[in-house]
Write a protein that holds these residues in place. Structure first.
Motif, PDB file in Angstrom:
ATOM      1  N   PRO A  33      -6.198   0.759  -5.874  1.00  0.00           N
ATOM      2  CA  PRO A  33      -5.152   1.724  -5.547  1.00  0.00           C
ATOM      3  C   PRO A  33      -4.362   2.091  -6.805  1.00  0.00           C
ATOM      4  O   PRO A  33      -4.265   1.299  -7.734  1.00  0.00           O
ATOM      5  CB  PRO A  33      -4.258   0.955  -4.569  1.00  0.00           C
ATOM      6  CG  PRO A  33      -5.004  -0.261  -4.186  1.00  0.00           C
ATOM      7  CD  PRO A  33      -5.983  -0.549  -5.258  1.00  0.00           C
ATOM      8  N   ARG A  34      -3.850   3.313  -6.805  1.00  0.00           N
ATOM      9  CA  ARG A  34      -3.062   3.767  -7.964  1.00  0.00           C
ATOM     10  C   ARG A  34      -1.584   3.637  -7.618  1.00  0.00           C
ATOM     11  O   ARG A  34      -1.115   4.180  -6.636  1.00  0.00           O
ATOM     12  CB  ARG A  34      -3.422   5.224  -8.283  1.00  0.00           C
ATOM     13  CG  ARG A  34      -2.814   5.779  -9.542  1.00  0.00           C
ATOM     14  CD  ARG A  34      -3.494   7.104  -9.915  1.00  0.00           C
ATOM     15  NE  ARG A  34      -3.525   8.036  -8.783  1.00  0.00           N
ATOM     16  CZ  ARG A  34      -2.527   8.867  -8.497  1.00  0.00           C
ATOM     17  NH1 ARG A  34      -1.440   8.891  -9.220  1.00  0.00           N
ATOM     18  NH2 ARG A  34      -2.618   9.682  -7.451  1.00  0.00           N
ATOM     19  N   GLN A  39     -15.222   3.157   7.737  1.00  0.00           N
ATOM     20  CA  GLN A  39     -14.078   2.948   6.854  1.00  0.00           C
ATOM     21  C   GLN A  39     -14.032   1.515   6.313  1.00  0.00           C
ATOM     22  O   GLN A  39     -13.908   1.311   5.112  1.00  0.00           O
ATOM     23  CB  GLN A  39     -12.777   3.307   7.574  1.00  0.00           C
ATOM     24  CG  GLN A  39     -11.543   3.244   6.684  1.00  0.00           C
ATOM     25  CD  GLN A  39     -11.517   4.361   5.672  1.00  0.00           C
ATOM     26  OE1 GLN A  39     -11.755   5.508   5.990  1.00  0.00           O
ATOM     27  NE2 GLN A  39     -11.246   4.020   4.424  1.00  0.00           N
ATOM     28  N   TRP A  97      -3.846   5.577  -2.168  1.00  0.00           N
ATOM     29  CA  TRP A  97      -5.083   4.851  -1.869  1.00  0.00           C
ATOM     30  C   TRP A  97      -5.800   5.503  -0.709  1.00  0.00           C
ATOM     31  O   TRP A  97      -5.184   5.834   0.293  1.00  0.00           O
ATOM     32  CB  TRP A  97      -4.763   3.388  -1.544  1.00  0.00           C
ATOM     33  CG  TRP A  97      -5.990   2.539  -1.417  1.00  0.00           C
ATOM     34  CD1 TRP A  97      -7.019   2.435  -2.308  1.00  0.00           C
ATOM     35  CD2 TRP A  97      -6.315   1.683  -0.321  1.00  0.00           C
ATOM     36  NE1 TRP A  97      -7.957   1.563  -1.832  1.00  0.00           N
ATOM     37  CE2 TRP A  97      -7.553   1.083  -0.622  1.00  0.00           C
ATOM     38  CE3 TRP A  97      -5.677   1.359   0.883  1.00  0.00           C
ATOM     39  CZ2 TRP A  97      -8.178   0.186   0.239  1.00  0.00           C
ATOM     40  CZ3 TRP A  97      -6.298   0.459   1.747  1.00  0.00           C
ATOM     41  CH2 TRP A  97      -7.539  -0.122   1.417  1.00  0.00           C
ATOM     42  N   ARG A  98      -7.101   5.740  -0.836  1.00  0.00           N
ATOM     43  CA  ARG A  98      -7.857   6.430   0.201  1.00  0.00           C
ATOM     44  C   ARG A  98      -8.650   5.474   1.077  1.00  0.00           C
ATOM     45  O   ARG A  98      -9.447   5.884   1.897  1.00  0.00           O
ATOM     46  CB  ARG A  98      -8.799   7.456  -0.420  1.00  0.00           C
ATOM     47  CG  ARG A  98      -8.060   8.587  -1.114  1.00  0.00           C
ATOM     48  CD  ARG A  98      -8.989   9.761  -1.371  1.00  0.00           C
ATOM     49  NE  ARG A  98      -8.251  10.838  -2.038  1.00  0.00           N
ATOM     50  CZ  ARG A  98      -8.149  10.949  -3.345  1.00  0.00           C
ATOM     51  NH1 ARG A  98      -8.712  10.062  -4.130  1.00  0.00           N
ATOM     52  NH2 ARG A  98      -7.480  11.960  -3.866  1.00  0.00           N
ATOM     53  N   GLY A  99      -8.476   4.195   0.863  1.00  0.00           N
ATOM     54  CA  GLY A  99      -9.135   3.238   1.739  1.00  0.00           C
ATOM     55  C   GLY A  99     -10.564   2.929   1.342  1.00  0.00           C
ATOM     56  O   GLY A  99     -11.354   2.488   2.161  1.00  0.00           O
ATOM     57  N   ALA A 108     -14.357   0.323   2.464  1.00  0.00           N
ATOM     58  CA  ALA A 108     -13.258  -0.447   1.883  1.00  0.00           C
ATOM     59  C   ALA A 108     -13.769  -1.767   1.327  1.00  0.00           C
ATOM     60  O   ALA A 108     -13.290  -2.248   0.301  1.00  0.00           O
ATOM     61  CB  ALA A 108     -12.174  -0.698   2.933  1.00  0.00           C
ATOM     62  N   ILE A 158       0.835  -1.203   0.000  1.00  0.00           N
ATOM     63  CA  ILE A 158       0.000   0.000   0.000  1.00  0.00           C
ATOM     64  C   ILE A 158       0.872   1.256   0.000  1.00  0.00           C
ATOM     65  O   ILE A 158       0.508   2.276  -0.589  1.00  0.00           O
ATOM     66  CB  ILE A 158      -0.961  -0.007   1.211  1.00  0.00           C
ATOM     67  CG1 ILE A 158      -1.965  -1.148   1.052  1.00  0.00           C
ATOM     68  CG2 ILE A 158      -1.729   1.311   1.324  1.00  0.00           C
ATOM     69  CD1 ILE A 158      -2.797  -1.398   2.292  1.00  0.00           C
ATOM     70  N   ASP A 177     -12.864   9.958  -4.637  1.00  0.00           N
ATOM     71  CA  ASP A 177     -12.862   8.575  -5.096  1.00  0.00           C
ATOM     72  C   ASP A 177     -14.239   8.093  -5.545  1.00  0.00           C
ATOM     73  O   ASP A 177     -14.469   6.897  -5.664  1.00  0.00           O
ATOM     74  CB  ASP A 177     -12.320   7.654  -3.994  1.00  0.00           C
ATOM     75  CG  ASP A 177     -10.823   7.426  -4.132  1.00  0.00           C
ATOM     76  OD1 ASP A 177     -10.253   7.953  -5.102  1.00  0.00           O
ATOM     77  OD2 ASP A 177     -10.227   6.750  -3.285  1.00  0.00           O
ATOM     78  N   PHE A 218      -4.000   6.613   2.937  1.00  0.00           N
ATOM     79  CA  PHE A 218      -3.523   5.318   3.424  1.00  0.00           C
ATOM     80  C   PHE A 218      -2.151   4.967   2.871  1.00  0.00           C
ATOM     81  O   PHE A 218      -1.358   4.306   3.534  1.00  0.00           O
ATOM     82  CB  PHE A 218      -4.533   4.215   3.076  1.00  0.00           C
ATOM     83  CG  PHE A 218      -5.715   4.189   3.996  1.00  0.00           C
ATOM     84  CD1 PHE A 218      -6.508   5.313   4.169  1.00  0.00           C
ATOM     85  CD2 PHE A 218      -6.039   3.045   4.702  1.00  0.00           C
ATOM     86  CE1 PHE A 218      -7.587   5.295   5.022  1.00  0.00           C
ATOM     87  CE2 PHE A 218      -7.124   3.016   5.563  1.00  0.00           C
ATOM     88  CZ  PHE A 218      -7.900   4.136   5.718  1.00  0.00           C
TER      89      PHE A 218
END
Lengths: 303, 474
Positions: free
Chosen positions: A46-47, B109, A39-41, B113, A34, B137, A271
């Motif tokens: 994820p990038r 969260q 990544w924002r969770g 996720a 990670i 996002d 994250f």
């Protein structure tokens, strides 16, 4: 080698190793992965950003470097002060009293003190932090300042003065840790053969001399363990700083530690960056533990 | 014990070495790993009901709806007693799953996720989720259908025409509405009406009378001005920035929100910071930097603090500690009369955010729940129970508010169109953190106004340059 030995061992190891892999190794590997991502969770892929998080951490984030330096200060002061105080107390409790016919004993009431010293260890860390909020409170309702102000002194701004905040935090950490190490060192001192003290006493050694020439060398292994434990604790300090310090490791970052920076990054849903901080903390802790074990490695004395 | 046979140390080292080796192999295996913490499966969205005038979003009448309510100053009573019965009345067959928590992020969260979020979330409190991150996002449902839907009470009126102007904008990110802000909030300086009457002090109307009053308070051995440095310095940057808007116009704040160059270094911000730094030096208690907002608010309730900056949730928050007859009153931030905006200018906004996750199972139900909240019955019920007006126009007209809310509502009315708002703290958390730290430094006398604006400007510039941060404009 008898048949069935390996299945026997595997049978015993399977559960703990599985738990360790699932709850320790696997999350660590994920953290490494990670940390290479933005990544924002959320349930979004994820990038991949490679080492961007680490570059930002090392070159742009001055709070990271302040946190590292504070952990460094903790790493030196926390073990030194704690071990010094704990040694002093446990020496008094174990061998500091008058000896009766060569039998070493602690000062009067040592059993009671030993229990009292252990009290802080029983309390949960956040509770200790909340307790010390009241102890350190900067006005007349604070435990220390209330007294000071009654006596006509100016209040001391423990958590407000930038150069006083970190020492105040260290004081709490020491206060909390000492009890455990008093017990640990007392146990270590208990296993030192009495005849060594007897011999020293016959040679006319003072208690101080006895401490430095008999007790300390024979406690070496215990001290080493204490040093590693306290060092690892110095890399944490999260709960105390988070609850006790003002404005997130303040004033103005004067008390921040790495664990708190991780928490802050998590708070902003960053994250990837939080993981990069975690990986940095991982390597610092590992380096410390490896170094300590290597440097202090020496033949133990057998008796 | 010779070291070579110390089994625990050996195995620990070996284990670490192996762990290290595994780590090196990780790069190529990264794709596999993403299966765990970073999994991404889409939730299935089921609507299925038929759309009609009374059911504009096509809610399936027996679809369960899951709500998460923040259990803070407003508690979750208003949801249980007011809004959920309204939804139940419209869809009697629907099962309502209600959960209240003071820690929104902790609960939500993992749900976000895992891709299985609930249908409706009251995202609020210190442990709330970052709205900017959720929007960036694509985790939130676009609320355009809600605002364009016919309202509950009048089918010829769209929902957006039944709320206070600006409500949609407050919850919009780059022009798209994602958050419903429900409670009308006015910011200002608070004092005790009883104390002022006793001392025959008049509420100040401009800066000079304000300073004179602070002097009288000091003479009366009351701390004239206070805010909580330990956890609420943003109450004070809010004062400084609102003051800056009065001096230099509403664009000062807009430029700050939009991260324009030199927005913080604007003369108006500098002037406001200079004035308030003087207040900090002369009229504040240095020990308050170490106190929490609850401590300082309690001091005010004990008549030991004169003015305290806050929003109008204060009166409700302090209900238990306020002595009888205290009578909370609010004034706008005092300013010199020669500014670009009138001295009556206030910062007012809609507060308390509600969202619908984009991946929720019953998004239509979430929208319908919001529509019910925005009905006259929903707004009035909330205002009756909580004693705070909502954004629903006319719903709180017949509600008898306590003195504090009355005075803040009067101030809002007096401000007319001179109402400003601030957004940057919700968009860029790092900038908020920096402004908080700098505000304590300024107000407790460690830096001057020049250093104050330079310092925050530096952070704003860094955020502007950082391509990993999603930018918002207004």
């Amino acid at each position: 080698m008898r048949h069935g030995k390996y299945p026997f061992i595997v049978g015993f190891l399977f559960a703990p190793v599985t738990l360790y892999v699932v709850f320790v190794i696997w999350p660590y590997m994920q953290a490494f992965y990670i940390s290479m991502n933005a990544w924002r969770g959320f349930a979004v892929p994820p990038r991949w950003v490679g080492f961007d998080n680490y570059t930002k951490l090392l070159t742009e984030d001055d709070r990271f470097w302040r946190a590292v330096s504070h952990n460094g200060i903790l790493l030196i002061t926390l073990p030194l002060i704690t071990i010094a105080i704990a040694l002093f107390f446990s020496f008094l409790l174990s061998v500091g009293g008058k000896s009766k016919s060569g039998d070493m004993a602690g000062v009067w009431g040592s059993k009671f003190y030993r229990v009292v010293f252990f009290f802080p260890q029983v309390l949960a860390v956040p509770i200790i932090a909340v307790l010390f909020q009241t102890v350190y409170r900067p006005n007349e309702s604070g435990l220390i300042n209330g007294l000071l102000m009654k006596l006509g002194f100016d209040p001391v701004f423990f958590m407000i003065k930038p150069n006083l905040a970190l020492p105040s935090i260290i004081a709490v950490l020491v206060w909390q840790a000492v009890g455990f190490y008093v017990v640990l060192f007392s146990a270590g001192m208990g296993s030192i053969p009495k005849d060594l003290y007897e011999a020293a006493e016959l040679d006319g050694a003072s208690p101080v001399r006895m401490f430095f020439n008999v007790t300390l060398p024979l406690l070496r292994d215990t001290l080493q363990v204490a040093w590693v434990y306290l060092g690892v604790a110095a890399f944490d300090a999260f709960a105390i700083v988070n609850v006790l310090a003002i404005t997130d490791g303040g004033p103005d970052g004067a008390t921040t530690v790495l664990a708190l920076e991780i928490y802050r990054a998590y708070g902003k849903n960053d994250f990837g960056y939080a993981s990069a901080l975690g990986v940095a903390l991982f390597f610092l802790t590992i380096t410390f533990a490896a170094l300590t074990l290597r440097v202090t490695k020496r033949e133990a004395i057998e008796y | 014990m010779p070291p070579s046979t110390n089994p625990s140390l050996l195995s620990r080292r070996a284990l670490l070495r192996r762990a290290g080796a595994v780590t090196l192999l990780m790069g190529p295996a990264a794709g596999l790993l993403s299966a765990c913490a970073t999994s991404s499966d889409d939730g299935d969205t089921s609507t299925g009901g038929t759309k009609s005038g009374t059911n504009p979003f096509g809610v399936k009448d027996d679809a369960p709806i899951e709500l998460i309510i923040f259990n803070g100053g407003y508690t979750d009573k208003y949801a249980v007693e007011i809004h959920e019965p309204l939804y139940k009345k419209a869809f009697p067959k629907a099962e309502i799953k209600h959960q209240a928590t003071p820690e929104i992020k902790t609960v939500l969260q993992p749900r976000f996720a895992g891709g299985n979020p609930p249908d409706f979330v009251n995202n609020s409190g210190a442990g709330s989720m970052d709205f900017g991150a959720l929007v960036a996002d694509g985790q939130l449902l676009d609320l355009t259908p809600l605002w364009d839907a016919p309202s509950v009470d009048d089918a010829n009126k769209k929902v957006k025409d039944t709320v206070v102007p600006g409500t949609v904008d407050v919850g919009s990110f780059n022009g798209k509405p994602y958050v419903l802000y429900y409670v009308s909030t006015v910011f200002g300086l608070w004092y005790s009406g009883k104390l002022f009457k006793e001392k025959s002090w008049a509420a100040p109307t401009d800066w000079d009378s304000f300073i004179k009053l602070l002097d009288s308070m000091k003479a009366a051995k009351i701390t004239p001005y206070a805010y909580a440095g330990a956890n609420a310095p943003y109450y004070q940057w809010n004062v400084i920035l609102t003051h800056a808007a009065k001096i230099g116009g509403a664009d000062v704040l807009k430029n700050i929100d939009n991260l324009e160059d030199k927005a913080w270094e604007n003369d108006a911000v500098k002037e406001a910071a200079t004035l308030w730094a003087e207040v900090g030096a002369k009229y504040m208690d240095k020990s308050h930097e170490g106190l929490k907002h609850t401590d300082v608010q309690l001091l005010q309730d004990q008549y030991k603090v004169g003015f305290y900056p806050s929003g109008d949730w204060l009166e409700n928050e302090q209900k238990k500690d306020t002595p009888a007859g205290f009578e909370y009153q609010m004034i706008p931030i005092p300013a010199k009369p020669n500014g670009q905006m009138s001295p009556a200018t206030v910062r007012a906004t809609a507060g308390e955010g509600y969202i619908i996750p984009a991946k929720a199972k019953n998004t239509a139900g979430g929208l319908e729940y919001m529509r019910q909240m925005l009905s006259q019955a929903g707004g009035k019920g909330f205002a009756d129970l909580i004693k705070s007006p909502t954004v629903v126009v006319g719903a709180s007209d017949s509600v008898e508010f306590p003195p504090g809310t009355k005075s803040s509502q009067a101030a809002l009315k007096a401000a007319g169109s001179d109402v400003v708002n601030i957004f940057f703290d919700g968009w860029y958390k790092d900038l908020d953190t920096e402004a908080r730290a700098a505000t304590n430094e300024l107000m407790f006398g460690r830096i001057n106004a020049d250093a104050y604006v330079t310092r925050i400007q530096k952070k704003a510039d860094a955020i502007k340059k950082d391509s990993s941060v999603t930018k918002f404009k207004r």
